[in-house]
Design a protein around this motif. Structure first.
Motif: not given
Lengths: 300, 300
Positions: B267, B271-273
């Motif tokens: 996730t 989400a490029s988090n």
């Protein structure tokens, strides 16, 4: 030690990032007699100072640009997400005869950054990924033997200059590496499977255990199988954040392959089907028992 | 070597299963001077013969029952699914003073089999799980040092006789093990997390890679992180089929914990988090970096 016949001798290595990977490269190059001086820069001044105290670098530079000033060899050994900013900081002092390399574990994002920033000069950059490392980070663990006997993957692009590529090959060969050349795309797909996914799995397993009320008790019971399986889970968080993030598509694709394979095990176990389970284990066990690291070169 | 003061000396070890685990136990017991003769039986006559040729056992028995005849110490070192049949084969020659142990990696099924077959005599059986092993199976790899410095988990039940439990503790202590006592249920839950799940994951990863068209090419590029992570994937298929199958509930529960943790990584990556990703890696890295095998005993 004198340099071997045919090995290039560089006036100055400009080392950006004096951690485990960069520090080990500097030590190995010095020991091979292939560099006259090492000027180093790290984001943290205390790291740069420590690198000089340990003899990993000869001179501390107050900026990446000043480390590159006068350098005919430049090594970027920074987390891959810092590549673009680093290229921006040093581009004005990269000459047409400089050899610039990195040691990043992913190659497509690094090369995109090089194209964007270096533009006409991108040909001096030879993307490199030595398949070596430790779960211990920091210049204190730098080791001139780190690269000895390991593979190094070079992923030149169509604009890479043959002179620089040739010298890059000489450098890594002189450090005892076996060189393999492949496209950035093939590199990122392969290392998603055999390195990035195993790291993500090892991290997730640690979190799965420590997230349980009895996690500490479970961990106190773990043995040598667990020790080896989870060794890579101790890897440096900022380095691995960048690697996993920068190889997102390939990593998620490999994770889907893995979850399908895991599901096959769960299905055989839930169905109490020992024959199917044994076949699955046999496939894995046979493949692993016959695998040899660096199998391409003659077995020593 | 003479036995240490306080170590029991047995007239005869009846060894059922002359593979890595059983053979290593026989060698260690002999070296400690704690047994006068070892009579061994393996399902495959060639294994039994090889064990005698290698000096792991002194006498070949043509059946499990004959290995137990005259034995005051019996070790079952067979795949866990073979436990019930083995108890049935030997029960008529188990006396009230015999000490019977196993080395199985799961304990509830083994104990259920012991209750069913041994009935009134179940008290002579001390369930044991030494946390040791190699990815190499077979008597050729038997090693008197295999158990040295390792944990051994004893999971006695309410009917276990204190005399037998005490002697079991003496035996493993004399072999250099650190003894931990816990319930069969707690044992199976813990080892699902720190051993059985890692094995299943390692098997699944190998199958996920070899199942791809480029699997062989991927494997040729793998390095030392992969080597250590997948070492346990080379484990013996029939042994691990039984272990995974016999701890089904706990293993599937641990696999769900793991898949939730893996999903958290996916996730954050999708989400490029990078901040969330780094936090997840930091948790794992911190937990693994501070973990020490056998941390219960003083660090040496």
């Amino acid at each position: 030690m004198a340099s071997s016949p045919g090995s290039p001798v560089f006036e100055q290595l400009g080392l950006i990032g004096c951690g485990l990977m960069g520090g080990s490269f500097a030590l190995a190059l010095k020991r091979a007699g292939m560099v006259k001086r090492v000027v180093g820069y790290s984001k943290s001044p205390s790291t740069t100072e420590r690198a000089r105290q340990l003899g990993v670098i000869d001179v501390e530079a107050p900026s990446a640009l000043l480390a590159v000033s006068g350098a005919d060899l430049v090594l970027l050994a920074v987390p891959v997400a810092a590549t673009e900013a680093t290229f921006k900081a040093i581009r004005h002092l990269i000459g047409p005869n400089t050899l610039v390399m990195d040691v990043g574990s992913t190659k497509r994002e690094v090369i995109d950054a090089a194209r964007r920033v270096l533009r006409d000069q991108v040909g001096v950059f030879v993307p490199a990924h030595p398949i070596a490392g430790k779960e211990l980070s920091g210049v204190e663990h730098a080791d001139p033997e780190l690269y000895q006997g390991r593979q190094v993957i070079l992923t030149p692009i169509e604009r890479t200059l043959t002179a620089q590529l040739g010298r890059a090959q000489q450098v890594w060969t002189a450090l005892g590496c076996q060189i393999k050349q492949m496209s950035p795309e093939a590199h990122d797909a392969a290392y998603a499977a055999v390195s990035h996914l195993p790291h993500m799995i090892a991290f997730a397993l640690m979190n799965a255990i420590t997230g349980q009320a009895q996690g500490e008790a479970f961990l106190s019971l773990a043995g040598p199988g667990f020790r080896d399986f989870t060794r890579i889970a101790a890897s440096d968080p900022s380095v691995w954040r960048d690697i996993l993030a920068s190889n997102r598509e390939e990593l998620l694709a490999q994770s889907r392959h893995f979850q399908r394979a895991l599901h096959a095990f769960e299905t055989a176990i839930a169905a109490s089907n020992p024959d199917a389970l044994e076949v699955l284990i046999e496939q894995a066990s046979e493949a692993r028992a016959t695998w040899r690291m660096n199998a391409v070169k003659p077995q020593s």
